[in-house]
Design a protein around this motif. Structure first.
Motif, PDB file in Angstrom:
ATOM      1  N   THR A 259     -36.370  89.916 -34.284  1.00 46.08           N
ATOM      2  CA  THR A 259     -36.683  91.285 -34.697  1.00 46.08           C
ATOM      3  C   THR A 259     -36.334  91.442 -36.164  1.00 46.08           C
ATOM      4  N   THR A 260     -35.195  91.969 -36.484  1.00 45.89           N
ATOM      5  CA  THR A 260     -34.858  92.153 -37.899  1.00 45.89           C
ATOM      6  C   THR A 260     -34.261  90.899 -38.517  1.00 45.89           C
ATOM      7  N   ASN A 261     -33.877  89.924 -37.714  1.00 48.09           N
ATOM      8  CA  ASN A 261     -33.304  88.698 -38.250  1.00 48.09           C
ATOM      9  C   ASN A 261     -34.330  87.570 -38.363  1.00 48.09           C
ATOM     10  N   ALA A 262     -35.614  87.851 -38.260  1.00 46.20           N
ATOM     11  CA  ALA A 262     -36.657  86.833 -38.382  1.00 46.20           C
ATOM     12  C   ALA A 262     -36.731  86.348 -39.824  1.00 46.20           C
ATOM     13  N   SER A 263     -37.011  85.045 -39.997  1.00 41.79           N
ATOM     14  CA  SER A 263     -37.106  84.485 -41.342  1.00 41.79           C
ATOM     15  C   SER A 263     -38.085  83.323 -41.341  1.00 41.79           C
TER      16      SER A 263
END
Length: 115
Positions: free
Chosen positions: A53-57
């Motif tokens: 979610t917000t930690n995708a890279s």
């Protein structure tokens, strides 16, 4: 849906294109120097995509003056202006760390045939 998922969905960007490992991308970054702001382009092969979610890279690798340069970008970073997919590559792995050992023509990625 709990509170954490709601906050994460609010911070996600919906304008990101779909790309995978092996694709060549141009990442347009917003660079702030003092009071000025400019766009810098980092073009290279995607060697890793970490979903979430917000930690995708995702990790992009390019060769600059004969030296391999890798950069890890958070997918939903506010410093990314936009991402352009230049070419789509055909690979059989999701992590392309083997490209670090290869040089020149051996490090090329075949284009994906879209029929």
């Amino acid at each position: 849906m709990n509170v954490i998922e709601k906050i994460e969905r609010e911070n996600m960007r919906m304008d990101m294109p779909v790309f995978r490992s092996g694709d060549t991308v141009k990442v347009h970054l917003r660079i702030v120097e003092g009071e000025k702001e400019r766009i810098q382009i980092f073009q290279g092969n995607v060697i890793r995509v970490s979903r979430g979610t917000t930690n995708a890279s995702f990790t992009v690798r390019k060769i600059s003056d004969g030296v391999g340069v890798e950069r890890i970008f958070p997918l939903y970073s506010p410093f990314i202006d936009h991402v352009e997919v230049v070419t789509e590559g055909r690979v059989r792995r999701s992590r392309l760390y083997y490209l670090r050992k290869l040089k020149g023509k051996a490090a090329r990625i075949k284009p994906r045939n879209r029929f």
